[in-house]
Design a protein around this motif. Sequence first.
Motif, short mmCIF file in Angstrom:
data_model
loop_
_atom_site.label_atom_id
_atom_site.label_comp_id
_atom_site.label_asym_id
_atom_site.label_seq_id
_atom_site.Cartn_x
_atom_site.Cartn_y
_atom_site.Cartn_z
N ASN A 1 -4.92 -4.05 -13.82
CA ASN A 1 -6.08 -3.30 -13.32
C ASN A 1 -6.19 -1.95 -14.04
OD1 ASN A 1 -4.07 -1.80 -12.14
ND2 ASN A 1 -4.55 -2.39 -10.02
N GLY B 1 7.52 -3.11 -1.75
CA GLY B 1 7.19 -1.74 -2.16
C GLY B 1 7.91 -1.28 -3.42
N TYR C 1 2.98 -4.31 -3.00
CA TYR C 1 2.42 -3.67 -1.80
C TYR C 1 0.91 -3.87 -1.68
CZ TYR C 1 2.00 -1.08 -5.96
OH TYR C 1 1.77 -0.80 -7.28
N ARG C 2 0.22 -4.26 -2.79
CA ARG C 2 -1.25 -4.45 -2.72
C ARG C 2 -1.47 -5.91 -2.29
NH1 ARG C 2 -4.21 -0.77 -4.62
NH2 ARG C 2 -2.73 -0.04 -6.19
N GLY D 1 1.81 -1.90 -14.22
CA GLY D 1 2.85 -0.88 -14.13
C GLY D 1 4.24 -1.46 -13.92
C1 LIG Z 1 10.98 0.93 -8.76
C2 LIG Z 1 9.81 1.79 -8.39
N1 LIG Z 1 9.44 2.80 -9.20
C3 LIG Z 1 8.37 3.57 -8.89
C4 LIG Z 1 7.69 3.37 -7.73
C5 LIG Z 1 6.46 4.22 -7.39
N2 LIG Z 1 5.24 3.42 -7.62
C6 LIG Z 1 4.62 2.83 -6.59
S1 LIG Z 1 3.29 1.97 -7.10
C7 LIG Z 1 3.53 2.37 -8.72
C8 LIG Z 1 2.58 1.90 -9.78
C9 LIG Z 1 2.61 0.43 -10.02
O1 LIG Z 1 1.45 0.05 -10.69
P1 LIG Z 1 1.04 -1.45 -11.00
O2 LIG Z 1 2.27 -2.27 -11.20
O3 LIG Z 1 0.07 -1.42 -12.11
O4 LIG Z 1 0.37 -1.97 -9.66
P2 LIG Z 1 -1.04 -1.56 -8.97
O5 LIG Z 1 -0.73 -0.42 -8.05
O6 LIG Z 1 -1.97 -1.19 -10.05
O7 LIG Z 1 -1.46 -2.75 -8.21
C10 LIG Z 1 4.64 3.20 -8.83
C11 LIG Z 1 5.12 3.73 -10.11
C12 LIG Z 1 8.12 2.32 -6.88
N3 LIG Z 1 7.49 2.03 -5.76
N4 LIG Z 1 9.16 1.53 -7.26
#
Ligand SMILES: Cc1ncc(C[n+]2csc(CCOP(=O)(O)OP(=O)(O)O)c2C)c(N)n1
Length: 332
Positions: free
Chosen positions: A185, A125, A76-77, A157
């Motif tokens: 990050n 997302g 999503y970023r 994450g």
């Molecule tokens: C399968 C799933 N689990 C949880 C979420 C909620 N969620 C949205 S963003 C996020 C964090 C992801 O972090 P990262 O991969 O480090 O990406 P960043 O936001 O730092 O770019 C979470 C847990 C989701 N969207 N999808």
Amino acid sequence: MTLKNKASKTGSVLTSEQKEQALRDMLLVRRFEEKAGQLYGMGLIGGFCHLYIGQEAVVVGIGLVMKQGDRSITSYRDHGQMLVAGMTPRGVMAELTGRSGGYSHGKGGSMHMFSREKEFYGGHGIVGAQVSIGTGLAFASKYRDEDSVSIVYFGDGAVNQGQVYESFNLAALLKLPCLYVIENNRYGMGTSVERASASKDLSQNGSPWGIPSLKVDGMNVEAVYGAAKTAMDHCRSGKGPFLLEMETYRYRGHSMSDPAKYRPRSEVDDMRSHHDPIEMLKSEMLQEGYTEEAFKALDKEIKEIVQDSAIFAQESPLPDEKELWTDILVEA
Ligand SMILES: Cc1ncc(C[n+]2csc(CCOP(=O)(O)OP(=O)(O)O)c2C)c(N)n1
Ligand SMILES: [Mg+2]
């Protein structure tokens, strides 16, 4: 096997034209994101909006190595990835504001934009989903005997998702032209990578499958470029996937509603003041004869492009009601 990132050790790898391109591209992403933040604050962007500010060197350094036909996919970023893929600021901003002039005709918003023409496959997302889809894109390339690399961006994450490891296995087994880019990050929403990952060196996460990797200073566009070149050459020559861990930082919150209580203000300030990718490249260029006036002129030009995109977005009409029934099912 984690290789050393020679680019960050041996100094300059970019020509002066490439540096100017990198500066231009990073400024475009930064100014675009600042404007998106403003429009969000004015209530013109609904839903979620995740800004990329701070991480610009990653996508721009890799963009310098991409060739026509290379594909990319991310989370999503995603606004920076789209601009670097060659999608227009107007089309991206209009989508953010939910207008018919947007890439998904105003029906997708920040997290759901695509361009087959520019080989950009979203905008996802669901954390980690893009990794298996991106591996599929690399499979398609190999199956059709195309000379393209699929660049798959995901966060610290997402890295421990099961589907990521299934993807690594398949990519290594079938020698798919897939560049995996972990954008570390340091945080997944409000959780630090130290609290979320048992693996402390994410660049090693592909090692059970023999995927070669580099750990890269993701705030330094030259280091990113050097590593991306090594990685893309590897993928393009039929040797299979490559993994890059980019050590980077997001200055803003996870999304627009982040209370930011999980990290000290001093940490953000330190990154902004001492590791900013745009400032670092600019000061290097100034030492090499680039002028402050040239920088100001470039910044003005970029701000005009971004302002034009914001005006276009606000003047573009809302989607017509009949759009409710389009783009729902593709009959192949
Ligand atoms: C399968 C799933 N689990 C949880 C979420 C909620 N969620 C949205 S963003 C996020 C964090 C992801 O972090 P990262 O991969 O480090 O990406 P960043 O936001 O730092 O770019 C979470 C847990 C989701 N969207 N999808
Ligand atoms: Mg993260």
